[in-house]
Design a protein around this motif. Structure first.
Motif, PDB file in Angstrom:
ATOM      1  N   ALA A 189       0.840  -1.198   0.000  1.00 33.52           N
ATOM      2  CA  ALA A 189       0.000   0.000   0.000  1.00 33.52           C
ATOM      3  C   ALA A 189       0.876   1.248   0.000  1.00 33.52           C
ATOM      4  N   PHE A 222      -1.265   4.207   3.724  1.00 31.67           N
ATOM      5  CA  PHE A 222      -2.177   3.523   4.626  1.00 31.67           C
ATOM      6  C   PHE A 222      -2.128   4.157   6.005  1.00 31.67           C
ATOM      7  N   ILE A 235     -10.346   7.935   8.196  1.00 33.98           N
ATOM      8  CA  ILE A 235     -10.446   7.621   6.766  1.00 33.98           C
ATOM      9  C   ILE A 235     -10.961   8.831   5.996  1.00 33.98           C
ATOM     10  N   ASP A 289      -7.872   9.764   3.812  1.00 36.75           N
ATOM     11  CA  ASP A 289      -8.097   9.063   2.547  1.00 36.75           C
ATOM     12  C   ASP A 289      -7.011   8.036   2.240  1.00 36.75           C
ATOM     13  N   ALA A 315      -5.313   4.216   1.345  1.00 34.28           N
ATOM     14  CA  ALA A 315      -5.690   3.092   0.488  1.00 34.28           C
ATOM     15  C   ALA A 315      -6.245   1.946   1.324  1.00 34.28           C
ATOM     16  N   ILE A 316      -5.659   1.718   2.507  1.00 31.98           N
ATOM     17  CA  ILE A 316      -6.137   0.694   3.429  1.00 31.98           C
ATOM     18  C   ILE A 316      -5.945   1.195   4.849  1.00 31.98           C
ATOM     19  N   ARG A 367     -17.612   1.244   8.609  1.00 31.19           N
ATOM     20  CA  ARG A 367     -17.992   1.620   7.236  1.00 31.19           C
ATOM     21  C   ARG A 367     -19.119   2.653   7.166  1.00 31.19           C
ATOM     22  N   ALA A 390     -14.865   5.278  -1.052  1.00 35.53           N
ATOM     23  CA  ALA A 390     -13.914   4.849  -0.014  1.00 35.53           C
ATOM     24  C   ALA A 390     -14.524   3.839   0.943  1.00 35.53           C
ATOM     25  N   ARG A 391     -15.820   3.636   0.873  1.00 39.14           N
ATOM     26  CA  ARG A 391     -16.500   2.870   1.914  1.00 39.14           C
ATOM     27  C   ARG A 391     -16.114   1.391   1.930  1.00 39.14           C
ATOM     28  N   ASP A 392     -15.614   0.889   0.818  1.00 33.54           N
ATOM     29  CA  ASP A 392     -15.228  -0.524   0.798  1.00 33.54           C
ATOM     30  C   ASP A 392     -13.720  -0.715   0.870  1.00 33.54           C
ATOM     31  N   LEU A 393     -12.983   0.299   1.320  1.00 34.24           N
ATOM     32  CA  LEU A 393     -11.533   0.135   1.406  1.00 34.24           C
ATOM     33  C   LEU A 393     -11.208  -0.987   2.390  1.00 34.24           C
ATOM     34  N   PRO A 394     -10.099  -1.703   2.192  1.00 36.59           N
ATOM     35  CA  PRO A 394      -9.746  -2.788   3.104  1.00 36.59           C
ATOM     36  C   PRO A 394      -9.444  -2.256   4.510  1.00 36.59           C
TER      37      PRO A 394
END
Length: 314
Positions: free
Chosen positions: A135, A138, A245, A249, A251-252, A274, A282-286
């Motif tokens: 990443a 992160f 988040i 912003d 990535a993970i 979430r 962005a809501r489904d980022l790991p």
């Protein structure tokens, strides 16, 4: 991140925690922990007692490493559960006081003194060989006795202007309540939802001082009151994670620490976080568990110490 060293190079990382201290011999080629020693941290006895323990454990680990390192330099790095400035100086005393203490003289017996905060050390390790390795950007969050976080960009934890960009702040004004909406609601997230905070709140609930977060996790499987307390704590944490988040912003998000590393807690935090993420994209980022477990801090500060010593020698 690339491997730090292609050859047989080693360093010792000493992770000073609020309850235990761990010293590890780490191989720089791959981050493998070859020797590991753990002792209880004597925080109640003051900073001098903690320093004596760190020096003793560093010396013990270096002695045990003798045959492995075969005379090669073996620098020592120390990470603290405190604020640490960008100049490597302690900046707080939540667990013990090192500010004003001559810790450099005894530690200099092992070479140049390298001090870092525990969360940045762990974040570096996770970016080097752990869950954040692939990443570019992160956020690493540690949920343990206390709570901390750091942004990592291209493998480098971000310290901020002073080195203090790691904590979840203090008693924020969260909301206004009451009939006239004029009663302040303030919350100190660590008091409410850290591992220590959850243990203390659960202890008060059942009349058992000394209860721990682990006791709460076990009781929450079958006791309604314990489950409600745990869910409230996790929801509070999730609201903060969501704001991290939203603001940064990444990535993970990588979550570690004694609380965050619990698989069930980690999964539930992901579910609760979430809805607090604003951007649809962005809501489904790991949101993933840390990969290195209890050794992350020691691995990271060992690697950082070795890297700093190599840069000085060049």
């Amino acid at each position: 991140m690339d491997d730090l060293s292609p050859g047989d190079s080693y360093a010792v990382g000493v992770d000073v925690g609020g309850t235990k201290t761990k010293a590890c011999l780490v191989r720089m080629a791959d981050g493998a922990v070859l020797i590991e020693n753990t002792r209880a941290t004597p925080c109640a006895d003051g900073g001098g007692a903690v320093l004596d323990l760190v020096v003793a454990m560093a010396a013990e680990t270096q002695r045990e490493a003798g045959e492995l390192v075969r005379g090669a330099p073996c620098p020592v790095g120390v990470c603290l559960p405190e604020l640490v400035t960008n100049q490597g100086e302690p900046g707080s005393a939540w667990n013990f006081e090192w500010r004003g203490l001559d810790y450099r003289t005894p530690l200099s017996a092992f070479g140049p003194v390298y001090i870092e905060s525990d969360v940045r050390a762990a974040a570096f390790a996770e970016g080097w060989i752990g869950a954040g390795r692939d990443a570019g950007i992160f956020v690493y969050v540690t949920l343990s006795t206390g709570m901390s976080h750091t942004l990592v960009i291209d493998g480098k934890p971000y310290g901020g202007a002073r080195g203090f960009a790691i904590h979840f702040a203090g008693a924020e004004l969260v909301a206004w309540t009451g009939p006239n909406k004029d009663i302040e609601v303030r919350q100190h997230i660590e008091v409410f939802a850290s591992g220590k905070g959850m243990g203390e709140r659960y202890g008060a609930l059942i009349g058992k001082p000394g209860a721990t977060a682990r006791d709460l996790f076990e009781a929450a499987k079958s006791a309604t009151g314990a489950n409600r307390l745990l869910e409230n704590s996790l929801l509070s944490i999730a609201s903060y994670l969501g704001q991290l988040i939203n603001i940064l912003d990444p990535a993970i998000m990588v979550i570690g620490g004694g609380v965050g590393g619990n698989p069930d807690i980690n999964r539930r935090l992901g579910e609760l976080t979430r809805p607090f993420i604003f951007a649809d994209l962005a809501r489904d980022l790991p949101i993933v568990p840390a990969a290195l477990g209890d050794n992350a801090c020691a691995i990271g500060v060992a690697a950082l110490s070795w890297r700093a010593g190599t840069a000085v020698s060049q």
